[in-house]
Enzyme design. Structure first.
Site, mmCIF file in Angstrom:
data_model
loop_
_atom_site.group_PDB
_atom_site.id
_atom_site.type_symbol
_atom_site.label_atom_id
_atom_site.label_comp_id
_atom_site.label_asym_id
_atom_site.label_seq_id
_atom_site.Cartn_x
_atom_site.Cartn_y
_atom_site.Cartn_z
ATOM 1 N N SER A 144 0.848 -1.183 0.000
ATOM 2 C CA SER A 144 0.000 0.000 0.000
ATOM 3 C C SER A 144 0.894 1.247 0.000
ATOM 4 C CB SER A 144 -0.941 -0.045 1.213
ATOM 5 O OG SER A 144 -2.093 0.700 1.012
ATOM 6 N N ASP B 62 -8.226 -5.530 -6.373
ATOM 7 C CA ASP B 62 -7.873 -4.381 -5.534
ATOM 8 C C ASP B 62 -8.103 -3.080 -6.291
ATOM 9 O OD1 ASP B 62 -6.819 -2.641 -3.682
ATOM 10 O OD2 ASP B 62 -4.730 -3.170 -4.082
ATOM 11 N N HIS C 53 -6.267 -6.444 -1.810
ATOM 12 C CA HIS C 53 -5.186 -5.543 -1.419
ATOM 13 C C HIS C 53 -4.025 -6.314 -0.787
ATOM 14 C CE1 HIS C 53 -3.791 -1.494 -1.062
ATOM 15 N NE2 HIS C 53 -3.706 -1.515 0.257
#
Length: 496
Positions: free
Chosen positions: A179, A430, A455
């Site tokens: 991320s 994602d 994710h």
């Protein structure tokens, strides 16, 4: 999405200045790693040492000597001084212990790579607060919360580790992150290639800036996830917004909505936009954690939670009241899968972590990501990207205005082909993959796509229910890391 383009998050228990303005999709990147209890341990606790390193508050100025203690974790059970490596987690917007316990991939490959694991906490998060309790007091104290300063922290910490740990000095270091942490891992390799031999950037939306990708790509992927998970599912959600608008026009309608959605507090007409933002954010979060097995990442959830949600949203052509009763059943999967919640709180997704404060400031300065919806290519209400509105809200909140082009100026945008040894992994489920690198740029800037991945699924610990696509992705990632390590030692041997 929000009428003012921003979701207001109220953290009134902190201080009056703690009210945060942040768009739901953008806040999702920050809040994804901020559970209510961010230091909670997994089922099997990890064995690591908790250490601190004195960092400069400002690496790029020369008239301040102020320092702070950066927290970092070290696990060396499988580390070998001969032929070993160092896997360095570039901490992101939250408590580093939580990241350590939820990045099982590093623990799974440590023995194979003879690796020492290091998890470095990002400044202004967890315990690594440059000004202690005053760190979020105002923009003057927050002025040193930037990705550049964080990368410099990582560089100084690696120098310290190599200088003080016998056997570490001449070992290759690989940056790993997911991320925002994945963005940092990639940027660290770009800015400090002499510090790390390569980087694994998982679910890293390094191109979700300016006009590098369409502003609607994020919500379009969210919609696709729901569309593929059940017949008429996304259409039911799309129709729910008008149903809410119609029912909220009267006092009796508001009262009915409060009861039908099992809300903790009675709705007023002023709450309706916030209600819709809260529901929108729920769909976004589900898209990010649509894992193939039961998980407890943001909330306790079943395997493939969107498929479970969509079982309640099969028929959009029903009355407003029945449609919203079905919406409640869908929301209840996310907020009450354990069956222990008595009512739904539409402020629940605003976590009470200082991490939210830090991320809101970063979103108002460097990390300016355009998002929009049009209600045609996605299942949300139309909402345009409005930089001026964001700028005004940020100035009101923090006394700063965003620099939307600074990240691309610093890190190159799409002009990164001169860099080497970065693996960009993205899951097709994602929504952040829309801003990620999904095609190979060069032979050494490689994209790994996980067709059944949400994710950074690849950074999670291995699971018997992992789809083949993530098993292949991890295998490729390890192969690249082994090549980087081999090349490092081959080069070192030639120099002696």
């Amino acid at each position: 999405m929000g009428r003012r383009a921003l979701l207001l998050l109220l953290l009134s228990f902190l201080a009056p200045w703690a009210t945060i303005a942040l768009r739901p999709a953008l806040r999702a990147l920050g809040s994804l790693h901020l559970p209510t209890n961010p230091t909670s341990l997994p089922a099997v606790a990890k064995n690591y040492s908790v250490l601190y390193f004195q960092q400069k508050v400002d690496h790029f100025g020369f008239n301040t000597v102020k320092t702070f203690n950066q927290r970092y974790l070290v696990a060396d059970k499988y580390w070998k001084k001969n032929g070993g490596s160092i896997l360095f987690y570039t901490g992101n917007e939250g408590d580093i212990i939580w990241f350590c316990n939820n990045t099982g991939f590093m623990w799974d490959v440590a023995e194979e790579l003879k690796a020492m694991l290091v998890f470095a906490e990002h400044r202004y998060y967890g315990e690594s607060l440059p000004f202690g309790d005053n760190s979020f007091k105002d923009s003057r104290h927050l002025n040193f919360l930037t990705s550049e300063q964080a990368l410099a922290d990582f560089a100084e910490l690696i120098k310290h580790l190599k200088r003080t740990i016998p056997g570490a000095e001449n070992q290759p270091v690989i940056a790993i992150g997911g991320s925002y942490g994945g963005m940092l891992a990639a940027w660290f390799r770009m800015k400090y290639p002499h510090m790390v031999v390569g980087a694994l950037a998982a679910s890293a939306p390094i191109w979700q800036f300016e006009d590098l990708v369409p502003c609607g790509v994020f919500m379009k992927i969210v919609t696709t996830d729901f569309r593929k998970s059940g017949p008429h599912c996304s259409e039911s959600i799309h129709r729910s917004w008008d149903a809410i608008n119609r029912l909220s026009n009267t006092g009796s309608g508001l009262q009915w909505l409060t009861g039908a959605l099992h809300l903790c507090s009675p709705l007023t007409s002023q709450d309706i936009q916030h209600l819709k933002d809260w529901i929108s954010e729920t769909w976004v979060n589900l898209a990010m954690v649509d894992y193939p097995y039961a998980s407890n990442f943001l909330q306790p959830l079943p395997a493939w939670p969107i498929k479970v949600v969509c079982q309640y949203l099969k028929n959009p052509n029903v009355s407003d009241s029945l449609l919203l009763q079905n919406i409640f059943q869908a929301l209840n999967v996310y907020y009450n899968y354990s069956g222990q919640v008595k009512c739904l709180n539409i402020s629940e997704t605003a976590t009470s972590s200082l991490g939210t404060l830090g991320w809101s400031y970063q979103a108002c300065t460097e990390v300016v990501m355009p998002f929009c919806t049009n209600g045609v290519d996605d299942m949300f209400e139309p909402h345009s990207w409005n930089l001026k509105e964001l700028s005004d809200d940020c100035f009101q909140q923090w006394g700063v205005r965003p620099r939307p082009s600074w990240i691309t100026t610093m890190y190159g945008g799409k002009n990164i082909s001169s860099h080497t040894n970065i693996v960009f992994s993205n899951g097709e489920l994602d929504p952040w993959s829309g801003g990620g690198v999904t095609k190979d740029i060069t032979d050494t800037l490689v994209a790994v796509t996980i067709s059944e991945g949400a994710h950074h699924l690849d950074l999670r610990t291995k699971n018997a229910l992992d789809p083949m696509s993530v098993l292949l992705a991890r295998s490729l990632e390890v192969r690249h890391m082994k090549n980087w390590i081999r090349d490092f030692y081959d080069s070192a041997g030639k120099q002696h």
